[in-house]
Design a protein around this motif. Sequence first.
Motif, mmCIF file in Angstrom:
data_model
loop_
_atom_site.group_PDB
_atom_site.id
_atom_site.type_symbol
_atom_site.label_atom_id
_atom_site.label_comp_id
_atom_site.label_asym_id
_atom_site.label_seq_id
_atom_site.Cartn_x
_atom_site.Cartn_y
_atom_site.Cartn_z
ATOM 1 N N CYS A 34 5.258 6.419 -2.463
ATOM 2 C CA CYS A 34 5.385 5.563 -1.353
ATOM 3 C C CYS A 34 7.105 5.562 -2.355
ATOM 4 O O CYS A 34 8.198 4.579 -1.693
ATOM 5 C CB CYS A 34 4.673 3.919 -2.165
ATOM 6 S SG CYS A 34 3.391 4.958 -0.921
ATOM 7 N N GLU A 48 3.324 -1.293 0.072
ATOM 8 C CA GLU A 48 2.370 -1.876 0.612
ATOM 9 C C GLU A 48 2.448 -3.202 1.931
ATOM 10 O O GLU A 48 3.064 -3.656 1.188
ATOM 11 C CB GLU A 48 0.953 -1.853 -0.335
ATOM 12 C CG GLU A 48 -0.312 -2.535 0.525
ATOM 13 C CD GLU A 48 -1.413 -2.134 -0.002
ATOM 14 O OE1 GLU A 48 -1.349 -0.733 -0.908
ATOM 15 O OE2 GLU A 48 -2.703 -1.598 1.136
ATOM 16 N N ASN A 49 1.936 -2.195 2.726
ATOM 17 C CA ASN A 49 2.080 -3.368 3.456
ATOM 18 C C ASN A 49 3.629 -3.665 4.585
ATOM 19 O O ASN A 49 4.076 -4.831 5.615
ATOM 20 C CB ASN A 49 2.244 -4.829 3.688
ATOM 21 C CG ASN A 49 0.755 -4.896 2.874
ATOM 22 O OD1 ASN A 49 -0.180 -5.005 4.123
ATOM 23 N ND2 ASN A 49 0.121 -5.950 1.666
ATOM 24 N N VAL A 60 -0.762 1.497 3.517
ATOM 25 C CA VAL A 60 -1.036 1.187 2.867
ATOM 26 C C VAL A 60 -1.238 2.190 2.080
ATOM 27 O O VAL A 60 -1.604 3.498 2.091
ATOM 28 C CB VAL A 60 -3.050 1.365 3.378
ATOM 29 C CG1 VAL A 60 -3.730 0.732 2.774
ATOM 30 C CG2 VAL A 60 -2.928 0.463 4.605
ATOM 31 N N SER A 61 -1.194 2.054 0.928
ATOM 32 C CA SER A 61 -1.439 2.899 -1.071
ATOM 33 C C SER A 61 -2.681 3.072 -1.021
ATOM 34 O O SER A 61 -2.877 2.133 -1.738
ATOM 35 C CB SER A 61 0.288 2.051 -1.579
ATOM 36 O OG SER A 61 0.112 2.690 -2.849
ATOM 37 N N SER A 62 -2.712 4.267 -1.424
ATOM 38 C CA SER A 62 -3.791 4.435 -2.432
ATOM 39 C C SER A 62 -4.123 5.668 -3.218
ATOM 40 O O SER A 62 -3.364 7.147 -2.664
ATOM 41 C CB SER A 62 -5.082 5.130 -0.686
ATOM 42 O OG SER A 62 -5.257 4.904 -1.257
ATOM 43 N N THR A 106 -8.911 1.279 1.071
ATOM 44 C CA THR A 106 -8.012 0.722 0.820
ATOM 45 C C THR A 106 -8.604 -0.903 -0.062
ATOM 46 O O THR A 106 -9.208 0.069 -0.379
ATOM 47 C CB THR A 106 -7.755 -0.321 2.405
ATOM 48 O OG1 THR A 106 -9.364 -0.737 2.491
ATOM 49 C CG2 THR A 106 -7.315 1.481 3.417
ATOM 50 N N SER A 107 -7.520 -1.748 0.158
ATOM 51 C CA SER A 107 -8.055 -2.027 -0.606
ATOM 52 C C SER A 107 -8.940 -3.351 -1.266
ATOM 53 O O SER A 107 -9.362 -3.187 -1.871
ATOM 54 C CB SER A 107 -6.509 -2.776 -1.366
ATOM 55 O OG SER A 107 -5.750 -3.789 -0.001
ATOM 56 N N LYS A 110 1.246 -7.743 -3.132
ATOM 57 C CA LYS A 110 1.089 -7.400 -1.714
ATOM 58 C C LYS A 110 1.909 -8.024 -0.551
ATOM 59 O O LYS A 110 1.612 -7.507 0.343
ATOM 60 C CB LYS A 110 -0.315 -5.973 -2.059
ATOM 61 C CG LYS A 110 0.207 -5.323 -2.777
ATOM 62 C CD LYS A 110 -0.741 -4.389 -2.795
ATOM 63 C CE LYS A 110 -1.216 -3.513 -3.684
ATOM 64 N NZ LYS A 110 -2.393 -2.818 -3.762
#
Lengths: 503, 503
Positions: free
Chosen positions: A24, A31-32, A49-51, B12-13, B248
């Motif tokens: 990212c 994120e988003n 989405v960052s994971s 996901t979060s 976020k």
Amino acid sequence: MKLKCKVVDVLTSIPEALLDPDDCAIIGVRENDRVRIGGPKGEVSVLLVSSNLIGEGNMVIPESVAKRVGVKNGEEAEVNYSPSPESVRAIRKKMDGQKLEPKEIEAVVNDIYAGSLSNIEVSAWLTALYINEMDLDEIAAFAQAMVNTGDRVPFEKGPIFDFHSVGGVPGNKITPIVVSICAAAGLMLPKTSSRAISSACGTSDFVETFCNIEVTTDKLKEIGETVGGAFVWGGSMNLAPVDDIVIKIEHPLGINPRPQMLASILSKKLAINANYLLVDIPTGAGTKVPTIEVARAYARDFTDLGEKLGIHVECAITYADQPVGSAIGPNLEARECIRVLEGSEHPASVVEKACECAGILLEMAGFHDGVRKAREILSSGQAHKKFMEIVVAQGGRADLKSSDLKPGKYSADILAPKSGYVNSISNKDLVAVAKACGSANDKGAGLLLFKKKGQRVEAGDVLFTLYADNEAKLLRAKDMAERYSPITIEGMLIKRISTPEPR
Amino acid sequence: MKLKCKVVDVLTSIPEALLDPDDCAIIGVRENDRVRIGGPKGEVSVLLVSSNLIGEGNMVIPESVAKRVGVKNGEEAEVNYSPSPESVRAIRKKMDGQKLEPKEIEAVVNDIYAGSLSNIEVSAWLTALYINEMDLDEIAAFAQAMVNTGDRVPFEKGPIFDFHSVGGVPGNKITPIVVSICAAAGLMLPKTSSRAISSACGTSDFVETFCNIEVTTDKLKEIGETVGGAFVWGGSMNLAPVDDIVIKIEHPLGINPRPQMLASILSKKLAINANYLLVDIPTGAGTKVPTIEVARAYARDFTDLGEKLGIHVECAITYADQPVGSAIGPNLEARECIRVLEGSEHPASVVEKACECAGILLEMAGFHDGVRKAREILSSGQAHKKFMEIVVAQGGRADLKSSDLKPGKYSADILAPKSGYVNSISNKDLVAVAKACGSANDKGAGLLLFKKKGQRVEAGDVLFTLYADNEAKLLRAKDMAERYSPITIEGMLIKRISTPEPR
């Protein structure tokens, strides 16, 4: 940059891509944000989405996205930053309390429909609408934008009459009666209804107990043009599909912003080309419209919006301090409704309200003394005859009788704890209890009221009976009914008088 | 009801469970409701997503949830309706424009921290804060609730001084200078900074080019109590972790609601037990604080909040119509900052601002004529000596020199298209260009300004030079710089005078 794809078959409403936080940072997204995924078949923008679980160089995307861009599991796809849709600016503008241009509203509606806006953005939009409102020009543009994303019913005849209840009062089973009276008098009233959202039982929830409610727009055209009336489920057609997405976001917040509500109602009237519309505004404690002043403001909004959209609108502010009739729940409401049409039962609040509403519609169509005319059509059996024609046209049985509709096999009586007069009936608590019984999903679930406001009860009298298809739900609902006491009894007559009743 | 689990490793979060729409109807839940999943090890509430791809009787849950409840892939788990957290009521209350009680604010903060609120709910919360604001009592409670979710630095000595810039002006590399001057004078100033959010380069982004910025709270305590000063990254500790979640959601909406911003800043000051705080409020066109009136309102908010929270706060409204100094970007800002400390360069805006701010802090500590004292400490080399002690304490090299910091190897000059005076410099456009160069992720990326407002330029003079670690980014940034023209030149002196400069 290029990332290796892991394709998963889990698909949520808005497509997302999961990336490693380091990737990212390299792409310059957070994120988003959106990323554009490109493959041999094309490009598609999805939410990021960052994971930490993905691993550098990899990306997880849903199958739908993989198919559209033409990549397979393990293959690489090009991933780049993609800007937010322009409509996010319009959302910001509404957050800042400014008036939106029709094309800005259209952009928001189109992007919600296309799934281009995230839950975060749609939630901000609805919250901004809830707090900052819209004026009537904006709402008219909103309704127009909503109808443009969906289908229209291609009626070739007219004029088309329509009837809408703002809702909020339980037991409001008048729609099939109003439709049948009006159609019997020669009006075209192809009514689309909805299922329960926050209520215990929507019109479509009880109509589907005795006929089919899912039709195509062509079928609705055919029924409307031949039989005159219909009572189908609007959700079975694609009339204002943005609604379905918006409701999912409104639901957890427990809001239905006024501009959204008005635009949504009117967009569905535009979709069936309604020329005349009667809006029923049930007004009373524990409903959506608590006071007559609020009701008047709604009525003004509806008539003004009608003028802007070319629909002749009248409004009926109706009494809603307690349920309409005595039945709440699918089979129970269907039975009470059909009994009124058969003439085998005459619950005053149901008969009066249906005839008053049908009467206004008849007068809009040019009849004189509409209410008297409506009563005649109902008591002569013409309304029942038309009702049966509609039922058959919607795939129901030609020998349908009210006695076919059975309450759930588990029941429990709720008794008066003391003698006195019924002082108040809580719509909200009765709805909660009926839902606890299983309504509207369990067709036999619901309740029957035996006492209404102002009536005398003796200690031990049955106030209402709960019905359920399932014993566990019955016990839960009974417990709830005993805790809530939706019906309060006041011993002294003098105190009962001191409670003002808005009518 | 019982459903068979498909466990997926995609996390996901906010934990979600995917169910078939028919199973949702049976349980009586709808998309974005919560469901409680129960297994042999316990229960956990997760957000519900309804999906046609799951199949009746099945449910998809993330591995984290499967572990907590103790079910494996293919095993069954109990699934039931779970009510929304109580804090959703507080969100609604703020949407309705009402004042919240401290315990309501605490509930929202705790639920955001615990991941119990969905993106939809957090977005509605932030939108409501943005539109309906909070009063200072609410903001103080908000700051207190935020600090309570995180760690505190366990300082045993004091008093603790702190310095905070509201930000918004590019090139603002004064923090290490202010910290070094104050610590050299014997103040304890253990500063936690942040990385860029919307800006081109945060303090932590350029400090990490010459020393370590990630420390534990114990390490920060040690450095603060022995060396006196520090300039670490707040994000490396767990000081007000709710911020990371909130950012976020703010990011795609492009908002930073005032109550959230103020509470977030003050919660971090509470976390390091600050007794004295100087807030720098850069004020000028294209920054967060466009006018002196807005700046005064912020200053009042900070001082009043300080009083409520037991922190002595002073504010400095500083000039921000153009960048501070001439460098923007990690290595470039670090180099300019260290050059000022070394005494090898004296960019007036950097030196003046740093000494003015340090001077106020020194006066808060009881020194007289603080600015003069600050200048002495800087020019005598004492600040540089203290700076090097801090760098070494934070793991940097003892022989660090400004010349160690190199700009990116790709560069491009942007030339004046005509002769005249520099009329305006757009902070916003310069930030966009520096980000396009790759700042703050690429350490060599950024730009060097050669002309400031009011200076005379001749056609063909270099206005600024772009630097990048990557040629593609350089070209993209150059293209952007030519399109945006962040520096405008006005030929006629008379027109230059007519532009009002807020100071």
